[in-house]
Design an enzyme around this catalytic site. Structure first.
Site, PDB file in Angstrom:
ATOM      1  N   GLU A 138       0.829  -1.216   0.000  1.00 35.37           N
ATOM      2  CA  GLU A 138       0.000   0.000   0.000  1.00 35.37           C
ATOM      3  C   GLU A 138       0.860   1.262   0.000  1.00 35.37           C
ATOM      4  O   GLU A 138       1.594   1.512   0.972  1.00 35.37           O
ATOM      5  CB  GLU A 138      -0.889   0.007   1.250  1.00 35.37           C
ATOM      6  CG  GLU A 138      -1.744   1.268   1.352  1.00 35.37           C
ATOM      7  CD  GLU A 138      -2.622   1.296   2.602  1.00 35.37           C
ATOM      8  OE1 GLU A 138      -2.250   0.703   3.625  1.00 35.37           O
ATOM      9  OE2 GLU A 138      -3.690   1.923   2.534  1.00 35.37           O
ATOM     10  N   ASP A 173      -5.660   2.678  -1.664  1.00 37.19           N
ATOM     11  CA  ASP A 173      -6.368   3.485  -0.666  1.00 37.19           C
ATOM     12  C   ASP A 173      -6.602   4.859  -1.296  1.00 37.19           C
ATOM     13  O   ASP A 173      -5.654   5.639  -1.503  1.00 37.19           O
ATOM     14  CB  ASP A 173      -5.513   3.584   0.608  1.00 37.19           C
ATOM     15  CG  ASP A 173      -6.239   4.301   1.737  1.00 37.19           C
ATOM     16  OD1 ASP A 173      -7.057   5.190   1.448  1.00 37.19           O
ATOM     17  OD2 ASP A 173      -5.967   3.985   2.915  1.00 37.19           O
ATOM     18  N   GLN A 199      -9.645   1.018  -0.334  1.00 36.67           N
ATOM     19  CA  GLN A 199     -10.070   1.704   0.900  1.00 36.67           C
ATOM     20  C   GLN A 199     -10.427   3.149   0.558  1.00 36.67           C
ATOM     21  O   GLN A 199     -10.010   3.673  -0.484  1.00 36.67           O
ATOM     22  CB  GLN A 199      -8.948   1.679   1.939  1.00 36.67           C
ATOM     23  CG  GLN A 199      -8.584   0.266   2.379  1.00 36.67           C
ATOM     24  CD  GLN A 199      -7.376   0.224   3.306  1.00 36.67           C
ATOM     25  OE1 GLN A 199      -6.436   0.994   3.149  1.00 36.67           O
ATOM     26  NE2 GLN A 199      -7.397  -0.690   4.259  1.00 36.67           N
ATOM     27  N   GLU A 235     -11.952   3.134   5.762  1.00 36.16           N
ATOM     28  CA  GLU A 235     -10.810   3.337   6.665  1.00 36.16           C
ATOM     29  C   GLU A 235     -10.685   4.840   6.928  1.00 36.16           C
ATOM     30  O   GLU A 235      -9.837   5.520   6.341  1.00 36.16           O
ATOM     31  CB  GLU A 235      -9.521   2.785   6.042  1.00 36.16           C
ATOM     32  CG  GLU A 235      -8.376   2.737   7.053  1.00 36.16           C
ATOM     33  CD  GLU A 235      -7.044   2.336   6.424  1.00 36.16           C
ATOM     34  OE1 GLU A 235      -6.752   2.745   5.303  1.00 36.16           O
ATOM     35  OE2 GLU A 235      -6.294   1.596   7.097  1.00 36.16           O
TER      36      GLU A 235
HETATM   37  O1  LIG Z   1      -2.797   3.823   6.850  1.00 43.80           O
HETATM   38  C1  LIG Z   1      -3.413   3.113   6.033  1.00 43.80           C
HETATM   39  O2  LIG Z   1      -3.979   3.586   5.068  1.00 43.80           O
HETATM   40  C2  LIG Z   1      -3.530   1.694   6.225  1.00 43.80           C
HETATM   41  O3  LIG Z   1      -4.224   1.064   5.453  1.00 43.80           O
HETATM   42  C3  LIG Z   1      -2.827   1.024   7.319  1.00 43.80           C
HETATM   43  O4  LIG Z   1      -3.211  -0.297   7.316  1.00 43.80           O
HETATM   44  C4  LIG Z   1      -1.348   1.082   7.180  1.00 43.80           C
HETATM   45  O5  LIG Z   1      -0.824   2.140   7.850  1.00 43.80           O
HETATM   46 MG   LIG Z   2      -5.164   2.279   3.939  1.00 47.42          MG
END
Ligand SMILES: O=C(O)C(=O)[C@@H](O)CO
Ligand SMILES: [Mg+2]
Length: 255
Positions: A138, A173, A199, A235
């Site tokens: 990530e 993400d 995410q 998240e």
């Molecule tokens: O910070 C994020 O974005 C994450 O997905 C964590 O799992 C890793 O720091």
């Molecule tokens: Mg993340």
């Protein structure tokens, strides 16, 4: 659209098993977490069985966080610690039926770090394949994690190609990608074959996804049109009580 509650940020005040129950009651289709290691895997497994939810992902231990560690896998000279963290994460994931393990790179730069990360990812993928687990990497943004080894999707795509394992994928993400690179729609479309998990959070404040510079209704419609099949990971850091922050769910479920 289905959503996965990231229990590293949501219902943080509850124990992990109780947070799993809270996520179920709030209508999440799955959960994911950061570092579950203080809770015995049997307890997490029991909560997952009771709710029928899957834990979609967990992270490798970061190392000595009091000394500033944020992952170990790209740090030259710490290979045995990094591999112990990888083994621990895969064993825990395998025990609770989790399909993805995020291997955290850590703070490092340069060719030696890159070679170390590649070797450790190779090791992680081979071990994970024995339990049918996918390894995720990530990219993190420079504001929250300055000096983190992995910060762009281009870097991640190059690493995935070099490792050459089908069980190595990108954790996309949207929060980090928007801050570092923007152009979310084109990147999601282009990178779809490499993406293992997605995410989201509002940008730039990383709270509930109902405000800020990213229009998630648009992004989720796009993911629907691309037939993205998995729950999306919520998240974000609620500004107060998690249950009071969930208005976005019904609004975005039908995007
Ligand atoms: O910070 C994020 O974005 C994450 O997905 C964590 O799992 C890793 O720091
Ligand atoms: Mg993340």
């Amino acid at each position: 659209m289905q959503f996965s509650a990231n229990l590293g940020f949501l219902w943080k005040e509850l124990s992990l098993p109780d947070a799993i129950l809270a996520a179920k009651n709030a209508g999440f289709a799955a959960v994911e977490c950061h570092w579950p290691y203080d809770v015995p895997a049997e307890k997490v497994k029991a909560a997952l069985q009771e709710t029928g939810l899957k834990m979609l992902g967990l992270n490798t231990r970061r190392g000595d966080t009091s000394a500033g560690d944020n992952g170990l896998a790209a740090i030259p000279g710490r290979v045995s610690e990094a591999r112990a963290a990888i083994e621990e994460a895969i064993a825990y994931a395998s025990e609770i039926g989790t399909p993805n393990v995020h291997v955290m790179a850590g703070f490092a730069q340069g060719d030696e770090a890159r070679a170390t990360f590649l070797d450790n990812l190779h090791y992680a993928c081979e071990l994970a394949a024995q339990s049918n687990i996918t390894i995720l990497i990530e990219p993190l943004n420079h504001y929250d994690a300055p000096g983190y080894f992995l910060s762009t999707t281009q870097q991640a795509s190059d690493l995935i190609a070099l490792v050459g394992k089908t069980n190595l994928k990108l954790m996309f993400d949207c929060y980090h990608v928007q801050l570092m690179e923007g152009d979310l729609s084109h990147r999601l479309e282009k990178l779809m074959p490499l993406i293992g998990h997605i995410q989201f959070a509002s940008v730039p404040d990383r709270s509930a996804p109902d405000h800020g510079e990213v229009n998630y209704e648009y992004i989720f419609k796009l993911l629907n049109s691309l037939s993205y099949p998995k729950p999306l990971g919520a998240e974000y850091k609620p500004s107060g009580d998690t249950s009071a922050s969930l208005g976005w769910m019904s609004a975005l479920k039908h995007a």
